[in-house]
Write a protein that holds these residues in place. Structure first.
Motif, PDB file in Angstrom:
ATOM      1  N   ASP A 186       2.224  -4.215 -11.913  1.00  0.00           N
ATOM      2  CA  ASP A 186       2.930  -3.195 -11.143  1.00  0.00           C
ATOM      3  C   ASP A 186       3.611  -3.714  -9.896  1.00  0.00           C
ATOM      4  OD1 ASP A 186       2.030  -1.403 -13.007  1.00  0.00           O
ATOM      5  OD2 ASP A 186       0.361  -0.668 -11.786  1.00  0.00           O
ATOM      6  N   SER A 187       3.098  -4.792  -9.298  1.00  0.00           N
ATOM      7  CA  SER A 187       3.539  -5.119  -7.950  1.00  0.00           C
ATOM      8  C   SER A 187       3.832  -6.579  -7.677  1.00  0.00           C
ATOM      9  CB  SER A 187       2.479  -4.630  -6.942  1.00  0.00           C
ATOM     10  OG  SER A 187       2.806  -4.994  -5.636  1.00  0.00           O
ATOM     11  N   GLN A 245     -13.004   3.796  -5.417  1.00  0.00           N
ATOM     12  CA  GLN A 245     -12.568   3.763  -6.814  1.00  0.00           C
ATOM     13  C   GLN A 245     -11.638   2.565  -6.986  1.00  0.00           C
ATOM     14  OE1 GLN A 245     -10.877   7.647  -7.595  1.00  0.00           O
ATOM     15  NE2 GLN A 245     -12.874   8.644  -7.586  1.00  0.00           N
ATOM     16  N   THR A 288       0.869  -1.174   0.000  1.00  0.00           N
ATOM     17  CA  THR A 288       0.000   0.000   0.000  1.00  0.00           C
ATOM     18  C   THR A 288       0.907   1.225   0.000  1.00  0.00           C
ATOM     19  OG1 THR A 288      -0.081   0.219   2.419  1.00  0.00           O
ATOM     20  CG2 THR A 288      -1.687  -1.280   1.388  1.00  0.00           C
ATOM     21  N   ASP A 334      -8.360  -5.810  -4.296  1.00  0.00           N
ATOM     22  CA  ASP A 334      -6.982  -5.358  -4.097  1.00  0.00           C
ATOM     23  C   ASP A 334      -6.805  -4.894  -2.650  1.00  0.00           C
ATOM     24  OD1 ASP A 334      -4.767  -3.318  -4.048  1.00  0.00           O
ATOM     25  OD2 ASP A 334      -4.693  -3.737  -6.192  1.00  0.00           O
ATOM     26  N   THR A 369     -14.498  -6.302  -5.723  1.00  0.00           N
ATOM     27  CA  THR A 369     -14.553  -5.405  -6.876  1.00  0.00           C
ATOM     28  C   THR A 369     -14.676  -6.145  -8.201  1.00  0.00           C
ATOM     29  OG1 THR A 369     -12.129  -5.354  -6.909  1.00  0.00           O
ATOM     30  CG2 THR A 369     -13.246  -3.578  -5.723  1.00  0.00           C
ATOM     31  N   ARG A 397      -5.178  -2.484  -1.526  1.00  0.00           N
ATOM     32  CA  ARG A 397      -5.324  -1.028  -1.439  1.00  0.00           C
ATOM     33  C   ARG A 397      -6.793  -0.628  -1.348  1.00  0.00           C
ATOM     34  NH1 ARG A 397      -1.876   0.235  -6.728  1.00  0.00           N
ATOM     35  NH2 ARG A 397      -3.122  -1.591  -7.320  1.00  0.00           N
ATOM     36  N   ASP A 398      -7.651  -1.404  -1.995  1.00  0.00           N
ATOM     37  CA  ASP A 398      -9.085  -1.138  -1.894  1.00  0.00           C
ATOM     38  C   ASP A 398      -9.637  -1.591  -0.545  1.00  0.00           C
ATOM     39  OD1 ASP A 398      -9.058  -0.094  -4.440  1.00  0.00           O
ATOM     40  OD2 ASP A 398      -9.665  -1.973  -5.395  1.00  0.00           O
ATOM     41  N   HIS A 435      -9.186  -0.612  -7.892  1.00  0.00           N
ATOM     42  CA  HIS A 435      -8.047  -0.975  -8.730  1.00  0.00           C
ATOM     43  C   HIS A 435      -8.391  -2.269  -9.474  1.00  0.00           C
ATOM     44  CE1 HIS A 435      -6.205   1.523  -5.563  1.00  0.00           C
ATOM     45  NE2 HIS A 435      -5.293   1.831  -6.470  1.00  0.00           N
ATOM     46  N   ASN A 454      -3.659  -4.700 -13.535  1.00  0.00           N
ATOM     47  CA  ASN A 454      -2.722  -3.625 -13.247  1.00  0.00           C
ATOM     48  C   ASN A 454      -1.876  -3.926 -12.019  1.00  0.00           C
ATOM     49  OD1 ASN A 454      -3.751  -2.198 -15.399  1.00  0.00           O
ATOM     50  ND2 ASN A 454      -5.136  -0.962 -14.157  1.00  0.00           N
ATOM     51  N   THR A 455      -2.503  -4.494 -10.999  1.00  0.00           N
ATOM     52  CA  THR A 455      -1.778  -4.814  -9.777  1.00  0.00           C
ATOM     53  C   THR A 455      -0.702  -5.852 -10.043  1.00  0.00           C
ATOM     54  OG1 THR A 455      -3.715  -4.316  -8.422  1.00  0.00           O
ATOM     55  CG2 THR A 455      -2.018  -5.682  -7.419  1.00  0.00           C
TER      56      THR A 455
END
Length: 389
Positions: free
Chosen positions: A354-355, A344, A216, A266, A294, A268-269, A346, A350-351
């Protein structure tokens, strides 16, 4: 706002505490360190090394200038629970402090009983402590989408309007959990709804999908702030396992046909959902339910996302499914409440790009290959064979 995070040393509890602190809330965490004990019991460890809780708190103070109070104790101890809540005087309690793995709860009688006792009794103690200390405290409780099972109708957010023989009522959505762990969460939900209805407590039950991701914005600020990355067959998630297997050049181990579908979210969500729920509390007497996910993917689709996202050849290996679950099923989940509060999301692809692959590549030397093979069977030796469909 004063927020107490129960299970604040865990995979989700720790980054949630950081996120809430970073957003300006006064945060305390509580933990009995049982999750670290499971590592010793199972002979596994987080792929990413994690620091002791006090060192994490010290590191956060260094990078942010903000303090997080720490309580060490067990929610099964009712006196400790009341004392902690009375001393910290939270406006909101975020409850992550439960044994969270379905396979762990299915190992044997001892682990099933432990899971239900730890989870259900601990949650009851929290409810009684809130009622005694301050009934206006908002409880934000982490449930699971696994409470619902895979019904052949749309999964609503916690409640269902039913018409039967000409009469209509609003009832809790029927539950069909798939493990003793998931069943403990059903008991929690019923106990919380009862406390809201009888005592006038306020609570938000977050039925969360499978969480993926390890970083995060707060944990990225210092390596000492890292949270767990579990990949083993007991505590790891299917997505984490696939990522590790791709990086190591091993086949992705899909249980059964791979048609089983689950809701995902995610990390982060997840932490943002907690913030949104805390800052927009339920009303007194209200048992509010959000489906915290999500996206939906089948296990086979997750394998394809991992294979397509990885820069290299990836094979798939189908294993006999150790679980008792439907291979083919309907799965349509209503999950609008948190989006309406401002979430909003993710996206999974993409995750991964990116990670996740970067984290796995950096720590692949810590992987225990044997830990990724399933060892827990849902059927016991004395169980009759029965149709999974």
């Amino acid at each position: 706002m004063r927020i107490l995070v129960l299970g604040g040393d865990g995979y989700l509890g720790w980054p949630t505490a950081l996120h809430l602190s970073d957003c300006g809330h006064e945060v305390a965490v509580a933990d009995n360190f049982a999750r670290r004990g499971y590592d010793h019991e199972m002979g596994v460890q987080s792929l990413v090394p994690i620091e002791p809780l006090q060192q994490r708190v010290d590191a956060w103070r260094e990078v942010s200038g903000k303090d997080i109070a720490v309580y060490c104790g067990d929610l099964v101890d009712g006196e400790f629970t009341v004392h902690m809540i009375r001393e910290f005087q939270p406006d909101t309690i975020v409850h992550f402090a439960e044994q969270r793995a379905a396979p762990y709860s299915m190992i044997d009688r001892k682990h099933a009983v432990y899971t239900q006792h730890n989870n259900v009794v601990g949650n009851l103690n929290v409810l009684f402590a809130i009622e005694e200390v301050n009934p206006d405290i908002h409880l934000v409780k982490l449930g699971t989408m696994g409470e619902y099972g895979t019904p052949n109708i749309d999964i609503e957010e916690g409640w269902l309007e039913v018409t039967h023989k000409g009469r209509t009522d609003r009832v809790l959505y029927p539950k069909k959990p798939g493990s003793f762990y998931h069943l403990s969460k059903v008991h929690d939900s019923h106990n919380i709804e009862f406390a809201c209805r009888i005592w006038g407590l306020r609570a938000t039950d977050l039925n969360q999908g499978v969480v993926y991701g390890q970083e995060t914005p707060q944990t990225e600020r210092d390596p000492r702030l890292a949270t767990r990355f579990d990949y083993d067959a007991i505590f790891g998630t299917v997505l984490n396992r696939f990522v590790i297997q791709a990086v190591l050049g091993h086949p992705l181990t899909v249980y059964g046909s791979g048609s089983q579908t689950r809701g995902l979210i995610d990390i982060r969500d997840t932490v943002e959902c907690i913030r949104l729920a805390a800052e927009n509390p339920a009303e007194s007497g209200e048992f509010r339910v959000f489906n915290q996910m999500t996206e939906s993917f089948s296990v086979g689709e997750i394998a394809k996302v991992v294979a397509n996202g990885y820069d290299g050849a990836v094979d798939v290996e189908h294993l006999d499914n150790p679980r008792v679950e439907q291979a083919e099923h309907y799965y349509n989940v209503v999950h609008t409440g948190l989006v309406e509060l401002g979430l909003q999301p993710h996206l999974l692809s993409n995750t991964l790009i990116d990670s996740l692959f970067q984290v796995a590549e950096a720590h692949k030397h810590r992987v225990d290959l044997a830990a990724m093979r399933p060892t827990v069977q849902w059927r016991t030796a004395s169980s009759p064979m029965r149709d999974q469909g």
